[in-house]
Enzyme design. Structure first.
Site, short mmCIF file in Angstrom:
data_model
loop_
_atom_site.label_atom_id
_atom_site.label_comp_id
_atom_site.label_asym_id
_atom_site.label_seq_id
_atom_site.Cartn_x
_atom_site.Cartn_y
_atom_site.Cartn_z
N ASP A 157 34.42 92.15 3.05
CA ASP A 157 34.14 91.68 1.71
C ASP A 157 32.72 91.99 1.26
O ASP A 157 32.41 93.11 0.86
CB ASP A 157 34.45 90.18 1.62
CG ASP A 157 34.46 89.65 0.19
OD1 ASP A 157 34.24 90.44 -0.74
OD2 ASP A 157 34.69 88.45 0.01
N HIS B 28 41.44 86.05 0.46
CA HIS B 28 40.84 84.73 0.67
C HIS B 28 41.92 83.66 0.78
O HIS B 28 42.12 83.11 1.85
CB HIS B 28 39.82 84.36 -0.41
CG HIS B 28 38.70 85.33 -0.55
ND1 HIS B 28 37.86 85.64 0.50
CD2 HIS B 28 38.27 86.06 -1.61
CE1 HIS B 28 36.96 86.52 0.10
NE2 HIS B 28 37.19 86.80 -1.18
#
Length: 452
Positions: A330, A279
């Site tokens: 994810d 991220h």
């Protein structure tokens, strides 16, 4: 020795800005042994014989795609968390509801179906950020690595490779609140006991490697970060970490430690060329410098970051300072590396109100060679002699890609356009169908098991 010849209508070769027409790709025992662009009219150069039984690969053939960040059980949340308002933290409560329902058998079934869906999307290798380790009350199973073993087996059934990023998860907050409720099954007590458990898990299958992960600075106390990083360094294994996904994480770290999460990781020896920050959405300029100086990579997960209202990270600045980029699905709100790749460019346009930040070749590399490198498979992700024989063919005649030049697939194609997938020389997907898994039926059954 098993030899196969593949004749690609177009293939995207390393260091080429655009795909090349009519390429003969030869493979043997899971490796690429020859890559030969043919002359006009498919006439081979002198000394190269195109066998009549060469397997034709229509459309554009790419190297295998690498999904560098996955939580397999999150696939059960797709379409179930979008009603009403909320943020990352309210979504997390729903995620914990699924986590508490898992056991080794149900996790195997769910992960097998989720990984097979990835194969259908052209993904040949997955990085599984694995922290659901123990029984729901925190008691280890008879085999303390039963849940990890289920994930490794699931990948084998689905026909893809896996890097199991065994995750250290010890506390609930940056200031050390203990794990409670569904989080209890994530914890090993301390980093030394985490390392002992992971050391005991040594699968020998060719499709698996074991790496390490620090869940976040919320979940591993500062004094124990070096233990996890040291384990990965000694093993030569990749180390991944959720970094600055939420502003609240940064604020809490500053309040407790007087610095950003990136600085804390750097000071404790957890940043380096073997580390991938996942991220990295809310980095400061100083954080970018820290990651660049350490040679640390970044895994971007744009479809999850937008689904959870996380924000848009500075992708172009990351690339400009030399951070290797990779991509992940994810939470599996979407399993489509083409969408993840173009979102890197399109989100940058939203952030800057300007177009044209990443070339198609840069997006290709993030989805292929960059992701494989982040997962410790540096011999994959390129259509080159000696590389693993991972081939992914994408239609150029679908409603989405008709009339699109091959270079434009990253801005037009999607997972549904993948027709053929070969992993280590073995066909896994043919004509858009998985050869061993009924993906829709198995997903339906597995998700019902953990949500009903």
């Amino acid at each position: 020795m098993t030899r196969t010849r593949w004749l690609a209508e177009y293939a995207w070769l390393p260091d080429h800005a655009e795909p090349t027409a009519d390429v003969l790709i030869e493979t043997a025992d899971g490796r690429i042994t020859g890559v030969t662009p043919l002359t006009a009219g498919s006439t081979p150069p002198a000394g190269v014989e195109v066998m009549a039984d060469a397997v034709r690969l229509p459309g554009l053939t790419l190297p295998g795609l690498a999904n560098a960040h996955s939580h397999a059980f999150h696939r059960a949340l797709r379409g179930r968390t979008h009603g009403g308002r909320g943020d990352f933290w309210t979504w997390r409560d729903r995620m914990y509801d699924v986590a508490r329902r898992l056991d080794p058998d149900s996790y195997l079934a769910l992960a097998r179906a989720a990984y097979a869906e990835m194969a259908l999307a052209g993904i040949t290798c997955v990085g599984e950020f694995h922290y659901v380790h123990h029984d729901p009350d925190g008691t280890p199973y008879a085999d303390p690595n039963a849940m990890g073993a289920a994930l490794v087996e699931a990948a084998a059934h689905a026909g893809i490779r896996i890097t199991l990023l065994d995750t250290c998860y010890l506390t609930a907050t940056v200031d050390g609140e203990p794990l409670a409720g569904p989080q209890r099954r994530f914890g090993d007590g301390d980093a030394l006991r985490w390392a002992e458990r992971v050391d005991a898990f040594r699968p020998t299958d060719d499709h698996v490697r074991v790496g390490a992960a620090i869940h976040s600075v919320r979940a591993v106390p500062a004094g124990q970060l070096a233990t996890v990083a040291g384990w990965a360094d000694r093993r030569g294994a990749p180390l991944h970490v959720h970094l600055s996904e939420q502003p609240a994480e940064n604020d809490a770290c500053r309040a407790v430690h007087g610095c950003t999460p990136a600085r804390l990781l750097a000071d404790r020896g957890a940043l380096g060329p073997g580390t991938t920050a996942v991220h990295a959405t809310h980095l400061t300029g100083g954080d970018l410098t820290l990651l660049a100086d350490a040679g640390t990579g970044v895994c971007l997960c744009p479809t999850t970051e937008r689904d959870l209202a996380d924000g848009i990270g500075p992708a172009r600045r990351m690339a400009d300072v030399g951070l290797p980029l990779s991509l992940g699905s994810d939470s599996h709100a979407v399993v489509d590396l083409f969408e993840e790749a173009r979102a890197v460019e399109l989100d940058e346009r939203l952030r800057t109100r300007r177009r044209g930040h990443f070339s198609a070749a840069e997006l290709r590399d993030a989805a292929t060679v960059g992701g494989h490198a982040a997962l410790g498979w540096r011999d994959a992700g390129r259509l080159a002699v000696g590389a693993r024989a991972d081939l992914v063919s994408v239609r150029l005649d679908s409603p989405r890609t008709a009339g699109v030049p091959p270079v434009g697939v990253w801005f037009a194609a999607g997972a549904a356009d993948v027709t053929h997938v070969v992993v280590d020389g073995r066909p896994v997907v043919r004509d858009g169908r998985h050869l061993t898994v009924d993906v829709p039926a198995e997903l339906t059954a597995a998700i019902e098991e953990v949500t009903s």
